[in-house]
Design an enzyme around this catalytic site. Sequence first.
Site, short mmCIF file in Angstrom:
data_model
loop_
_atom_site.label_atom_id
_atom_site.label_comp_id
_atom_site.label_asym_id
_atom_site.label_seq_id
_atom_site.Cartn_x
_atom_site.Cartn_y
_atom_site.Cartn_z
N CYS A 121 -3.49 -30.87 22.04
CA CYS A 121 -3.64 -32.29 21.74
C CYS A 121 -3.95 -32.53 20.27
O CYS A 121 -3.58 -33.55 19.71
CB CYS A 121 -4.67 -32.94 22.66
SG CYS A 121 -6.31 -32.30 22.41
N ILE B 1 0.85 -1.19 0.00
CA ILE B 1 0.00 0.00 0.00
C ILE B 1 0.88 1.24 0.00
O ILE B 1 0.61 2.22 -0.68
CB ILE B 1 -0.97 -0.02 1.20
CG1 ILE B 1 -2.04 -1.10 0.96
CG2 ILE B 1 -1.63 1.35 1.41
CD1 ILE B 1 -2.97 -1.35 2.12
N CYS C 190 -11.73 4.98 17.37
CA CYS C 190 -10.29 4.82 17.15
C CYS C 190 -10.07 3.40 16.62
O CYS C 190 -10.99 2.58 16.58
CB CYS C 190 -9.50 5.08 18.42
SG CYS C 190 -9.35 3.70 19.57
#
Lengths: 643, 346
Positions: A169, A23, A154
Amino acid sequence: MASLKHLPAVKGAKVLMVGAGGIGCELLKTLALSGFQDIHIIDMDTIEVSNLNRQFLFRQSHVGQSKAKVAREAVLKFRPHISITPYHANVKDSDFNVDFFKQFNVVLNGLDNLDARRHVNRLCLAADVPLIESGTTGFLGQQVTVHVKGRTECYECQPKPAPKTYPVCTITSTPSKFVHCIVWAKELLFAKLFGDKNQANDLNVRSSDGASSSKQAEDVFEHRKDEDIEQYGRRIYDHVFGYNIEVALSNEETWKNRNRPKPIYSSEFMPNDLSQQNGSMEKNGAANDISSVSAMASLGMKNPQDVWSLKENSRVFLEALKLFFLKREKEIGNLTFDKDDQLAVEFVTAAANIRAASFGIPLHSLFEAKGIAGNIVHAVATTNAIIAGLIVIEAIKVLQNDTKNYRMTYCLEHPTRKMLLMPVEPFEPNRSCYVCSETPLSLEINTHRAKLRDFVEKIVKATLGMSLPLIMHGSALLYEVGDDLDEEMVANYAANLDKVLSELPTPVTSGTMLTIEDLQQELSCQINIKHREEFDEEKEPDGMVLSGWTQAPSVVKDDKESIANAGSTSNEPPVEAEKNDEIEIPPEKKRKLSEVSEAVDPDLSSVDGDTRNPDKLQVLDDDDELMIFDNWDSVTNKKIRMQ
Amino acid sequence: MDIIQILSSSRVFLAPPSLPIVLRLGMDGEELTEQETALYDRQIRVWGAGAQRRLSKAHILVCGITGTIAEFCKNIVLAGVGSLTLVDDRAVTKEALSANFLIPSDENACAGKTLTELCRDSLKDFNPMVRVSVEKGDLSSFGAEFYSKFDVVVVSCCSFTTKKLINEKCRKLSKRVAFYTVDCRDSCGEIFVDLQHHKYSKQKQEETIECELHYPSFEESISVPWKALPRKFSKLYFAMRVIERFEEAEQRKPGELSIADLPAVVKLKKELCEAQSLNESHIPNVLLERLVTDTREFPPVCPIIGGILGQEVIKAISGKGDPLKNFFFFDAMDGKGIIEDVSGKT
């Protein structure tokens, strides 16, 4: 909005860009073309080959150089008379403090990680500088948002999804998806063999199970003195893919409703004397350059998009392990997985595939495995360009103080209500946001059992995202971090960390109000402590519950511990978006979308600002119709994925 | 058996890496080189190796260099198309410079070079694997032979008549050529798409669905009676048609308008609305005023329109994902990016 009208505001503006990546390159170019003349840009990264397909200001010859500096040079070629100030640095450095931020009229983010975004958000709030945020944080795709203190929400008013984690697990015993095998290979096996030996590792626990005593199991991973490296590799192979599976199979309960895994031994695929068979080191001969050491190269394998057979995976596994010991021995003990480390990617791909084969999970190519292991975010130039254009449009509105027309724009994957670019009115600040409002938080914790260290790690750092915290109880300092502390204080704080809350010099008990500050972020918040005796181990694994601010939707854990597929080069929450992992949007997420176009039309500009209803999401579809949605889901009719 | 797993569109941002992207290569056995795989790593993760290979064989023609076209060219050169040919005989003017980052400001570097040559040199630099060339001559004079060399034709800043002419030439060819027009004025932009008969695939849940779309030509589209269009239709569509007619009638080049023309443009609007039985309020005078006064591109709009156009062309070449049909409008004033279908069907 005509180009001449905004010129004075743009010309006189001083803007800060954080990030010169995908960007960032587009943004810097568009700012320069739009007439901005004083641009500061911070980026700590250097240029890599995989950036070149979209970060168009960079060339092959720039690989390894500072992004911020090269981006500046490239833009000056077509706009030589503007001022661009590059900083090849981390935005979290103390140089970039509140005073530094105060000199700017607007801050524009082109960041790729949550950690830095939160930091910049706090500094912008402290310095009272508007922030324009962009990225894939939206629930509907890419988005551009305006954050102005006191006026709009914000960046942290809405909790961000927590990193995807997996129950231990599942990873150690019952993987059912390829990503489980990747996490096992990367976070457990790779870390065990090449990482810090002192780190707790669940592979340990598993291998000490069953028949062997824990002492023997410990030894399995040690490279014995004088042991041939080929033999060592095969011993590890047979232990993790053969013996450990046998041990797991002996626990019948586990496999009642599951497919039983198949133990795999190296002798199935290669003769015992494999030194002749396997790769020739000569192909790596010239390579004293560590980055070019590759098991694929020495085995003559070229296409990273091929899905290797079990035999090929086994050969890559052994070859990669051997190359680490022969060519990169010095790094062993300090390595962490890095998606740009070819040999590490090869090892993890092979290990994950062998484990996948054992558990009947489809195998994947190195290219795919790398994407999963490195949490690589897909990126193309076109989207970045669109986002950059939208950021600049918002920046110009901010500079003109055109508050009525601030928009949050979603760049959608599929058109919604005929729109590919969907503007909505920015949301109001969340009054219970601990970052931009002063509402105290409340913490339930067992003050007789929890240590200050637990509180600092789990709440102050992990949840509140502070990097240089200071903790006060009234006027008494319980803990602080900083360079200027004397030895006595450091020792004091270290001692405090190991004390339980109720036994601190100034005891923290039910009803205590703690003040937590981060001096760099100029963020301060208060936490009201409530003692609680018991916690549900499954639902509240931290043994503490912070409330008063909506916690991010976290993934359900069915185990006390969990393992994250952590990105190695960024703190971005890992991208894990399988079909079953949709996020439930908390009810707080129902917010308003109000439409816009008519605000510029004098006749309709009186569209009532007070029609805001926080419980509904509204899209003013066109001139005269107000659509109301109860939930984001109904806007797109699309499942929301975690990212 | 070659499997090309299809991601739902080139605009995928949230596509999970755990989704099995099966990357097998085409029947001709051509593979992406190591260099290509490394360079295009991130985008192959979006659209797959098969699409990447098709991109590398596509030939694109663009006519009329503007800021938006410069953005588009950057996007497809980075994406790795086979070749890009630029046509525009205009000299480098201050206006051409205003939104075009492909033209270096160094006068020595520009000396003796045309607009297209300068853009070509910059674009070549972006991706050495793409052939970028310049063709000289008048757009409308090129024959069918010329257009048949391309898979995609994009025209910008040319007259109404030229648009129709080139579109018809493309449609008459035996091979299918994707045709696009793109125009930006003030802070507004319009894209028109003609893919003729487009077959593509898209991913729906676990399945790959084959789809087909039929597109009308530019002339067919704009001949659709205004009254037949949905009630809430993009105002920009009508406004752009008024301007188009005005330029045509007055023999002006695109963009050769000023505020002095506004009364005449408004008068034409009235006539057209009357003839088409459309309420005049559908074409606000304030909008027309913006389009005639500032005919230059608003720089932040260029990457938005150029980005959408880039995505569409990538979708058309790769045959993956729903392409837009058949108009796209963006106005920075309201921030909406809208798709409108003007096909003459109800």
